[in-house]
Design an enzyme around this catalytic site. Sequence first.
Site, PDB file in Angstrom:
ATOM      1  CD  GLU A  94      10.028  -1.384  10.397  1.00 29.42           C
ATOM      2  OE1 GLU A  94       9.889  -1.645  11.615  1.00 29.42           O
ATOM      3  OE2 GLU A  94       9.096  -0.993   9.680  1.00 29.42           O
ATOM      4  CG  ASP A 144      -0.246  -0.163   2.518  1.00 31.44           C
ATOM      5  OD1 ASP A 144       0.949  -0.525   2.514  1.00 31.44           O
ATOM      6  OD2 ASP A 144      -0.873   0.069   3.569  1.00 31.44           O
TER       7      ASP A 144
END
Length: 346
Positions: free
Chosen positions: A294, A209
Site C-alpha cells: 500500500e 474476504d
Amino acid sequence: MRLFNSLVSAYQTIENDWDLSQTRIGPVCGRAHGARCAIGSQLKRLLYPCLFTFVICLLFILQNSSSTVQKTKEESTTIAATIENTPEEQLLTSTKAALDNNSVPLIIVITPTYKRITRLADITRLANTLRQVPHLHWIVVEDGETKSDLVEAVLKRSKIPYTYLVEKFKMPRTKGWSQRDKALGYLRKQSQDIIADGRKAVVYFGDDDNSYDLRLFDDYIRKVKKIGIWGVGTVADSYIESPKVENGKVIGWNVLYAPKRKFATDMAGFAIDLNFLKNSKITFSNCERGRIPEGCFLHGFGLTLDDLEPFGFDKKNPDLLVWHTRTRLFVNKNQDTYGYNVEKIE
Ligand code: UDP
Ligand code: MN
C-alpha cells in the site's frame, strides 16, 4: 396512441348514432320550466363529453403506468444482458449507466482472488454486498491458470456488471499484486472511454474476504475527488488502523504496526479517482518484495499527506465501514465431497 385513436373514433360513432345533443336525461323540458331547465339541459349536454374525457384520461394513466413497469423490466434485462457482452462492453455500459443517472460517479472495485477453501463463501458474501450498490463495476482477477467456473457462476447470478480476468501469479508469490496490476492496466487502457464526456470513476481495491458496510460505497468512495482515506478495522493485529486527522487534514497515522510509514494504510483504506490514476504507470509489481504494497503504491504517485481526503471524521466517534477480516477454516482435505461443487485444495 392506437388506443387513443380507437377511443376517438368510438366517441364519434356514439355521437353520430345517438345524437347526443338531442339526448335528454330526466323530464323533458317544456316552456314552463323556463331558464332553469335551459341551464340544466346545457349541463346534461356537457355530461357525455366530460365523462368521455374522464374515461380517456383514466385509460391514459393506466397505459402509462403499465409502460413504466415494462420499461423497468427492459432496463433490468439490459443490465443482465451486459453480462453476456465482452468485458470492454460491460465496463462501458456500466459507466454510461452511471452517467445517465444524474452523473453519479462509477465505483470500480478490483478484487484479486485465488482458490482457497473459503473462497466461494467469500466471493458469495462479497457479491451479496456489492449487488446492493448501484453504479458499480466489479473487476475480479483470478490468480491462477484459468477462470473458475464456480466463481464465474456466482458473478453471473449476482447480476453485478463485472469483468473477470485471469493473471497467473509470478514467483515469489504475492497476495494479489500482479492481479491488481492486471486490472489497473486494463483500466488505464480503457480510461479514455470510461471517463469521456466529463464522466467520473473511482477505483477501490476490495479484497474478497473483507467485510464492508454499504455506507463505505456511497458515503466515502463515491465522494472521492483525488484520493480518499479512512480507518480500517481488525487489521495488523490491531482493532484499528486509521489516519490521524486534525482540522480536516491528515497529519499522521493512528497505527500500532510500523507507525513510521509515510502512508500507514491498508489496501481497504483508500480509493483513487480514475482520472488521477490513469496519468501514472504505478504498479504493485514494481514494489520490492517484502515492502508493504500500500505504502509503496501510494508513494509512487508523489503524494503528500496534504493530498489525502479523510472520510468519517465529521463525527466525534467515527464508525468503521470496512474490516480486514479473514475466513479461517480448517477442513479435512481428504474428505469425499459427495458430488457438491467445491473448490478442493490439494
Ligand atoms: N490473493 C491472491 N493470491 C494469493 C493470495 C491472495 O489473489 O496468492 C488475494 C486474496 O484472494 C485477497 C487478496 O489477495 O483478495 C489479499 O489476500 P489475503 O486475504 O490472503 O491477504 P491478507 O488478508 O492477509 O491481507
Ligand atoms: Mn484478507
